[in-house]
Motif scaffolding. Sequence first.
Motif, PDB file in Angstrom:
ATOM      1  N   GLN A 110      39.271  19.879  45.044  1.00 10.82           N
ATOM      2  CA  GLN A 110      39.736  20.788  44.002  1.00 10.82           C
ATOM      3  C   GLN A 110      39.043  20.440  42.685  1.00 10.82           C
ATOM      4  N   PRO A 111      38.758  21.446  41.860  1.00 11.82           N
ATOM      5  CA  PRO A 111      38.145  21.157  40.559  1.00 11.82           C
ATOM      6  C   PRO A 111      39.084  20.299  39.715  1.00 11.82           C
ATOM      7  N   ASN A 112      38.521  19.391  38.930  1.00 10.23           N
ATOM      8  CA  ASN A 112      39.334  18.558  38.070  1.00 10.23           C
ATOM      9  C   ASN A 112      38.761  18.569  36.657  1.00 10.23           C
ATOM     10  N   VAL A 113      39.395  17.814  35.775  1.00 12.20           N
ATOM     11  CA  VAL A 113      38.966  17.793  34.381  1.00 12.20           C
ATOM     12  C   VAL A 113      37.524  17.318  34.280  1.00 12.20           C
ATOM     13  N   THR A 114      37.167  16.351  35.134  1.00 18.88           N
ATOM     14  CA  THR A 114      35.806  15.819  35.098  1.00 18.88           C
ATOM     15  C   THR A 114      34.782  16.913  35.333  1.00 18.88           C
ATOM     16  N   LEU A 115      35.060  17.834  36.262  1.00 15.71           N
ATOM     17  CA  LEU A 115      34.117  18.907  36.564  1.00 15.71           C
ATOM     18  C   LEU A 115      33.804  19.713  35.308  1.00 15.71           C
ATOM     19  N   TYR A 116      34.835  20.041  34.550  1.00 14.48           N
ATOM     20  CA  TYR A 116      34.615  20.873  33.376  1.00 14.48           C
ATOM     21  C   TYR A 116      33.889  20.097  32.278  1.00 14.48           C
TER      22      TYR A 116
ATOM     23  N   LEU B  59      21.493  11.185  32.884  1.00 16.35           N
ATOM     24  CA  LEU B  59      22.064  12.510  33.092  1.00 16.35           C
ATOM     25  C   LEU B  59      23.105  12.866  32.033  1.00 16.35           C
ATOM     26  N   GLY B  60      23.329  11.925  31.109  1.00 15.36           N
ATOM     27  CA  GLY B  60      24.214  12.215  29.986  1.00 15.36           C
ATOM     28  C   GLY B  60      25.624  11.701  30.125  1.00 15.36           C
ATOM     29  N   PHE B  61      25.897  10.862  31.127  1.00 15.70           N
ATOM     30  CA  PHE B  61      27.259  10.390  31.348  1.00 15.70           C
ATOM     31  C   PHE B  61      27.499   9.049  30.659  1.00 15.70           C
ATOM     32  N   ASN B  62      28.659   8.923  30.038  1.00 18.07           N
ATOM     33  CA  ASN B  62      29.124   7.660  29.465  1.00 18.07           C
ATOM     34  C   ASN B  62      30.030   7.004  30.503  1.00 18.07           C
ATOM     35  N   LEU B  63      29.539   5.943  31.120  1.00 18.31           N
ATOM     36  CA  LEU B  63      30.251   5.355  32.262  1.00 18.31           C
ATOM     37  C   LEU B  63      31.508   4.610  31.842  1.00 18.31           C
TER      38      LEU B  63
ATOM     39  N   VAL C 289      32.071   6.214  37.760  1.00 15.94           N
ATOM     40  CA  VAL C 289      31.062   6.674  38.716  1.00 15.94           C
ATOM     41  C   VAL C 289      31.690   7.536  39.794  1.00 15.94           C
ATOM     42  N   ALA C 290      32.848   7.125  40.294  1.00 14.01           N
ATOM     43  CA  ALA C 290      33.502   7.875  41.378  1.00 14.01           C
ATOM     44  C   ALA C 290      33.827   9.300  40.959  1.00 14.01           C
ATOM     45  N   GLU C 291      34.220   9.490  39.694  1.00 17.15           N
ATOM     46  CA  GLU C 291      34.544  10.841  39.214  1.00 17.15           C
ATOM     47  C   GLU C 291      33.290  11.698  39.112  1.00 17.15           C
ATOM     48  N   ILE C 292      32.191  11.089  38.689  1.00 18.17           N
ATOM     49  CA  ILE C 292      30.922  11.831  38.615  1.00 18.17           C
ATOM     50  C   ILE C 292      30.515  12.300  40.000  1.00 18.17           C
TER      51      ILE C 292
END
Length: 419
Positions: free
Chosen positions: A37-43, A99-103, A108-111
């Motif tokens: 299911q889409p989550n906050v991380t997706l957006y 890729l622009g992510f602040n870990l 990592v698992a959410e990405i």
Amino acid sequence: MPSSLYLVLLLLGLHVTTYCASPIISEGKVTTCRYPQPNVTLYKMSSNNADFAFNLYRRFTVEIPNQNIFFSPVSISAALVMLSFGASSSTQTQVLESLGFNLTVTPVAEIQQGFQYIICSLNFPKKELKLHMGNVLFIGKQLKPLAKFLDDVNNLYETEVLSTDFSNISAAKQEINSHVEKQTKGKVVNLIQDLKPRTIMVLVNYICFTAQWANPFDPSKTEEGSSFFLDKTTTVQVPMMHQMDQYYHLVDTDLNCTVVQMDFSEKALALFVLPIKNNMEWVERSMSSKTLKKWNRLLQKGWVDLFVPKVSISGTYDLGVTLMKMGIQDAFTDHADFPGLTEDSGLKLSKAAHKAVLNIGEEGTEGVPVPEERSLDQSEMTHLHHIIQFNRPFILLILEKTTRSILFLGKIVDPMQAA
């Protein structure tokens, strides 16, 4: 230091009139991606992915100035995240941060879960939109890939894993090229021209996209010899499509450009961005995820007398140097660390290549009926004030609505430049 074993990363993006069918097969079994299911991380990820796309675009404008640009940001991002699945330490960190992510903010698992959703959503069957993104990992027969890695990339990233004999470079190259040609229905041939000795893995990522316009152009209204201004003094003659219809559009007074949204018939859209004369560089420097959100908020529907050239372009890029400049450095050196991929040591990237192809015509795809022309009443005619002609260099984005992914991004400097 152990001798190096080379992993080659190749990525393709296709917008073609072709049927791209391919269930994912691993060891003879057809698998189905687990659909989260889409989550906050997706957006949140949609903004990261858009900013990565524009950052990469700006790199290309420096490396190949005044030329057509066309690539698939989501294809490149997904392949890199999949590769990071088998990486650790600074190798993994560099890939994800580039890729622009602040870990420290996004684990990592959410990405990885977010990209799982993106891939599953893009590949979910749609009635009038043929879209498929997949990976194929050609892996040396002598290699010992970890079972967890094979299971994860199969279920999460729809990656097909094929055992390949790299001791015969010529045969391996032919096998990979034949497979890519088959997956893309003959649209990409001879993708690999050479392989380094001791290559033991090749990752190919591809995205196939075919869609029809929600409001197709009437071919009888296409003017075959219309002028397209490459610069102040140079023009080329192009087939210019023409249609008078209602489109979402706006004039961005901050960036001094006009934006027209053209919808495909299902879950995808194209944004055509026309800077005022001599303002292309300012628009390119300023575009970001915030720009897309602003446009989405300000676009309004109204009557437009629209002129758009038929386009057939492609982009081919060796991404190695570019990705290293963006922060992915260890993966290409002897410092590479891929312990989650294989039991073997000394694995590093030797090549990262990308190819994308674009064809835009009156119908979007073959066999789409053109609607009958309808007459306009006087009240409608009074609103026909906007004449928008894409008769000079412009920027093009193709987006998928559900995931807010930028499928393709490019700049058309010369519509007649050979694809």
